[in-house]
Motif scaffolding. Structure first.
Motif, PDB file in Angstrom:
ATOM      1  N   PRO A 167      44.394  43.125  42.653  1.00 16.94           N
ATOM      2  CA  PRO A 167      42.462  42.321  42.947  1.00 16.94           C
ATOM      3  C   PRO A 167      42.065  44.139  41.704  1.00 16.94           C
ATOM      4  O   PRO A 167      41.115  43.158  41.118  1.00 16.94           O
ATOM      5  CB  PRO A 167      42.708  43.632  44.115  1.00 16.94           C
ATOM      6  CG  PRO A 167      44.043  42.988  44.990  1.00 16.94           C
ATOM      7  CD  PRO A 167      45.331  42.981  44.020  1.00 16.94           C
ATOM      8  N   LEU A 168      43.090  44.846  41.339  1.00 12.09           N
ATOM      9  CA  LEU A 168      42.414  45.992  39.524  1.00 12.09           C
ATOM     10  C   LEU A 168      41.865  45.613  38.687  1.00 12.09           C
ATOM     11  O   LEU A 168      41.305  44.990  38.080  1.00 12.09           O
ATOM     12  CB  LEU A 168      43.649  47.051  39.965  1.00 12.09           C
ATOM     13  CG  LEU A 168      42.923  47.837  38.889  1.00 12.09           C
ATOM     14  CD1 LEU A 168      41.544  48.092  39.061  1.00 12.09           C
ATOM     15  CD2 LEU A 168      44.070  48.769  38.710  1.00 12.09           C
ATOM     16  N   VAL A 169      42.939  43.820  37.958  1.00 14.33           N
ATOM     17  CA  VAL A 169      43.290  42.889  36.814  1.00 14.33           C
ATOM     18  C   VAL A 169      41.598  41.967  37.735  1.00 14.33           C
ATOM     19  O   VAL A 169      40.895  42.513  36.232  1.00 14.33           O
ATOM     20  CB  VAL A 169      44.164  42.211  36.918  1.00 14.33           C
ATOM     21  CG1 VAL A 169      44.754  41.779  35.817  1.00 14.33           C
ATOM     22  CG2 VAL A 169      45.979  42.756  37.235  1.00 14.33           C
ATOM     23  N   ILE A 170      41.941  41.914  38.820  1.00 10.91           N
ATOM     24  CA  ILE A 170      41.195  40.166  38.703  1.00 10.91           C
ATOM     25  C   ILE A 170      38.897  41.540  38.690  1.00 10.91           C
ATOM     26  O   ILE A 170      38.570  40.705  38.162  1.00 10.91           O
ATOM     27  CB  ILE A 170      41.098  39.637  40.260  1.00 10.91           C
ATOM     28  CG1 ILE A 170      42.227  39.242  39.579  1.00 10.91           C
ATOM     29  CG2 ILE A 170      39.260  39.386  40.860  1.00 10.91           C
ATOM     30  CD1 ILE A 170      42.203  37.872  40.851  1.00 10.91           C
ATOM     31  N   ALA A 171      39.353  42.828  39.241  1.00  7.76           N
ATOM     32  CA  ALA A 171      38.143  43.593  38.955  1.00  7.76           C
ATOM     33  C   ALA A 171      37.749  43.434  37.836  1.00  7.76           C
ATOM     34  O   ALA A 171      36.138  43.622  37.074  1.00  7.76           O
ATOM     35  CB  ALA A 171      38.655  44.391  39.896  1.00  7.76           C
ATOM     36  N   LYS A 172      38.194  44.165  36.897  1.00  2.00           N
ATOM     37  CA  LYS A 172      37.873  45.046  35.701  1.00  2.00           C
ATOM     38  C   LYS A 172      37.826  43.141  35.050  1.00  2.00           C
ATOM     39  O   LYS A 172      36.897  43.326  34.015  1.00  2.00           O
ATOM     40  CB  LYS A 172      39.405  45.116  35.186  1.00  2.00           C
ATOM     41  CG  LYS A 172      39.781  46.421  35.884  1.00  2.00           C
ATOM     42  CD  LYS A 172      41.077  47.081  34.773  1.00  2.00           C
ATOM     43  CE  LYS A 172      41.225  48.749  35.578  1.00  2.00           C
ATOM     44  NZ  LYS A 172      42.567  49.369  34.421  1.00  2.00           N
TER      45      LYS A 172
END
Length: 402
Positions: free
Chosen positions: A108-113
């Motif tokens: 989720p963090l990678v996708i948000a970034k």
């Protein structure tokens, strides 16, 4: 020589009686003394036998009591060992849950970034710090906060596991010693006066320099049990904390994830509405452009149509300048022809002015058409980024409970 052969002197009769009495008295006294010693010896033998038996019986009871005491503490230690082992196993499971939760936060963090990076590719007026960007930034911060919290929790869990294992080690060492002591005292309890391998040992009656008091012995096991209880209670509290953290972090991440998705959907709808309005305006502008082009053609034709009438009027005026003599007068025809030329010239100028205005409007419409087409492309680019790249990518995110 005569003295040597002389007979020994004879005792008197009273002396003989006295000597006999003394011998009898001495014998009687010796016999009495011997009888007393014999009686005392028998009494002492009986007394020492009873004392020895009583003492040995008491020692046997003490050994039995000691065995029961060791068994009691061994049972206590066994129970605490089982509890701390079970607790450590459960805590290891919690550790695995925290590790999985940490791993699940990465995507989720990678996708948000990545969504934030993708949205940097928006152009023009659409490169705006909108609600979606605000919520994406917040989502990244929420996930980073969750990761930091889970990392701290993981380190705390690892430390608690280490402490549990330390307490387990102490219990195991204590139990090992208790088992050895139990075997030794059990062996001692089985020894009897008829046991074949009993023997004399040198320096048996002594206190070892490393001996501890009974109180210290009890305190040692008590400390180990209290330490195990303390670590088990700490472990139980930590597991409860882990459950709360995992539950709350999932709620927080999922809530922000849904908030971002709602912002994306709203933004996509907003952009689609704007694009639709722009397309409607573009169609109107294109219709107006076609109408204006027709208007320009009509104006140009009207100007062209005025060429023949003005030529006729000017030809007439020029021809009438050749009237002879007095016939060259400013009659009504002359004035009317002049008025006609002026009127047609004025009308042509008005038509040309209107034509220039129409052409300016046509250029404006062309510019507006180009602007609308560019804005529609901007909106299409924004929709591709938000709806295709970002929203479809976010569909792969799965936020599960751990």
């Amino acid at each position: 020589m005569a003295k040597l052969l002389q007979a020994p002197p004879k005792c008197l009769s009273p002396d003989w009686h006295i000597a006999n009495k003394m011998q009898c008295a001495s014998a009687e006294s010796q016999k009495s003394s011997s009888e007393r010693v014999t009686a005392e010896s028998q009494r002492l033998v009986d007394e020492t036998e009873k004392t020895t038996q009583k003492t040995q019986s008491d020692v046997n009871k003490k050994i039995e009591q000691r065995l029961e005491e060791i068994k009691f503490w061994k049972q206590e230690l066994d129970e605490k060992l089982e509890q701390i082992v079970n607790e450590t196993e459960v805590l290891l499971t919690c550790k695995t849950r925290v590790e999985k939760a940490l791993e699940s936060c990465k995507e989720p963090l990678v996708i948000a970034k990545q969504c934030l990076l993708n949205r940097e590719r928006r152009v023009g007026i659409d490169l705006v710090h909108d609600k979606v960007e605000q919520e994406l930034l917040k989502e990244a911060e929420v996930i980073k906060g969750v990761i930091a919290l889970l990392e701290r929790t993981l380190e705390q869990t690892k430390e608690q596991i280490r402490l549990n294992r330390s307490a387990k080690y102490q219990l195991e060492m204590d139990l090992r010693d208790k088992f050895t002591a139990l075997m030794i005292d059990d062996y001692c309890a089985g020894l009897t006066n008829n046991t074949p391998d009993i023997r004399y040992t040198n320096n048996a009656v002594k206190m070892e320099g490393n001996s501890v008091s009974l109180e210290d012995w009890i305190d040692f096991s008590n400390i180990n049990i209290e330490k195990a209880n303390k670590q088990r209670n700490s472990s139980l509290a930590l597991r409860a904390l882990i459950d709360r953290i995992l539950s709350q972090t999932v709620i927080d991440v999922r809530k922000q994830y849904e908030t971002v998705n709602v912002a994306f959907r709203n933004r996509v709808k907003e952009v689609k509405d704007a694009k639709q309005k722009l397309e409607t305006l573009l169609a109107m502008v294109m219709d107006e452009t076609a109408s204006q082009e027709k208007n320009i053609a009509a104006l140009e034709k009207a100007i062209s149509d005025k060429e023949a009438p003005i030529q006729v009027a000017q030809t007439r005026l020029e021809a009438r300048t050749h009237r002879p003599n007095v016939e060259l007068c400013c009659d009504i025809v002359q004035y009317r022809l002049i008025n006609e030329v002026e009127e047609i010239t004025n009308n042509i100028q008005r038509l040309k002015d209107t034509l220039a205005q129409a052409k300016a409007e046509l250029k404006g419409l062309s510019r507006q058409q180009l602007f609308l087409e560019e804005e529609i492309q901007v909106k299409e680019n924004t929709l591709y980024i938000d709806e295709v790249l970002c929203m479809q990518m976010r569909e792969s995110v799965s936020i599960n409970n751990f």
